[in-house]
Enzyme design. Structure first.
Site, short mmCIF file in Angstrom:
data_model
loop_
_atom_site.label_atom_id
_atom_site.label_comp_id
_atom_site.label_asym_id
_atom_site.label_seq_id
_atom_site.Cartn_x
_atom_site.Cartn_y
_atom_site.Cartn_z
N ASP A 7 45.64 43.00 47.42
CA ASP A 7 46.68 44.30 47.24
C ASP A 7 47.25 44.78 45.83
OD1 ASP A 7 49.10 42.63 46.63
OD2 ASP A 7 49.93 42.77 48.67
N CYS A 64 47.59 38.52 46.40
CA CYS A 64 48.61 39.58 46.68
C CYS A 64 49.69 39.03 45.44
CB CYS A 64 49.13 39.75 48.47
SG CYS A 64 50.12 37.80 48.54
N GLY A 65 50.97 39.59 45.84
CA GLY A 65 52.29 38.93 44.63
C GLY A 65 52.26 37.50 44.22
N THR A 66 51.96 37.12 46.15
CA THR A 66 52.35 35.18 45.55
C THR A 66 51.82 34.70 45.99
OG1 THR A 66 53.17 35.92 47.89
CG2 THR A 66 55.18 35.74 46.58
N GLY A 67 50.47 35.35 47.04
CA GLY A 67 49.42 34.41 47.21
C GLY A 67 49.49 34.02 49.02
N ILE A 68 50.71 34.66 49.19
CA ILE A 68 51.17 33.68 50.93
C ILE A 68 51.80 34.50 51.87
CG2 ILE A 68 53.50 33.16 51.83
CD1 ILE A 68 54.33 32.43 49.17
N GLY A 69 51.25 36.09 52.03
CA GLY A 69 51.80 36.79 53.00
C GLY A 69 50.09 37.72 53.16
N HIS A 97 39.19 18.18 50.77
CA HIS A 97 39.73 17.65 51.62
C HIS A 97 39.37 18.64 53.21
CE1 HIS A 97 42.17 14.05 49.77
NE2 HIS A 97 40.82 13.80 49.53
N ASN A 98 40.07 19.96 53.00
CA ASN A 98 40.14 20.87 53.83
C ASN A 98 38.93 21.26 53.98
OD1 ASN A 98 43.03 21.35 51.58
ND2 ASN A 98 43.56 19.91 53.51
N HIS A 133 37.43 13.03 56.91
CA HIS A 133 38.52 15.01 56.87
C HIS A 133 37.89 15.65 57.45
CE1 HIS A 133 40.78 13.43 53.30
NE2 HIS A 133 39.61 12.61 52.08
C1 RB5 Z 1 53.96 43.32 48.07
O1 RB5 Z 1 54.94 43.75 47.00
C2 RB5 Z 1 54.25 41.36 48.08
O2 RB5 Z 1 54.85 41.66 49.61
C3 RB5 Z 1 53.10 41.02 48.37
O3 RB5 Z 1 51.77 41.03 47.29
C4 RB5 Z 1 52.57 39.60 48.44
O4 RB5 Z 1 53.53 38.93 47.64
C5 RB5 Z 1 53.12 39.14 49.97
O5 RB5 Z 1 53.38 37.95 49.95
#
Ligand code: RB5
Length: 143
Positions: A7, A64-69, A97-98, A133
């Protein structure tokens, strides 16, 4: 073939990752986004997850910003094992392992040097193949 998706929060880092892949002459398919204009990360995570799930691409990289979403979204797809890594040891272990098939990165949480170290480790580390594994990976998709 490596599927790429990001993103706006991951766009700059993805440009760096693409340069690295080109230097290594590794083929990739870029599913976007293609600028820093604000977009919705699930759109790109879904495209990459579908490409890896179908076998069109062997592995994927999502930023993405954090890689989380973007990683949460990809993991909704059966057979996808997306790992959000912040250092190369995590990338090493998630391959060993994964047998992770998608790497998640945070464009706002890791610098470019660390990110490329993570990408290199993710791409170059094989799955260990050890039965314990493999059994645990099979269990992920069991009801
Ligand atoms: C976008 O602002 C941000 O929410 C997205 O890049 C990401 O970090 C979501 O997990």
């Amino acid at each position: 073939m490596i599927a790429l998706g990001c993103d706006h929060g991951g766009y700059a880092l993805m440009e760096t990752v693409k340069k690295y892949l080109e230097e290594r002459e590794l083929e990739y398919k870029d599913f976007g986004t293609f600028s820093e204009d604000s977009v919705d990360y699930p759109v790109f995570a879904k495209k990459v997850a579908a490409a890896v799930q179908s076998g069109e691409c062997e592995k994927g990289i999502l930023i993405c910003g954090t890689g989380i979403g973007i990683t949460i979204t990809a993991n909704r797809y059966k057979g996808i094992r997306a790992a959000n890594c912040t250092d190369s040891y995590m990338a090493y272990l998630t391959r060993q392992h994964n047998d992770a098939n998608i790497l998640g990165l945070g464009g706002r949480t890791v610098g470019p040097g660390t990110a490329l170290d993570i990408v290199k480790t993710f791409l170059d580390t094989p799955f260990s193949g050890e039965e314990r594994h493999a059994r645990r990976i099979r269990m992920i998709d069991e009801d």
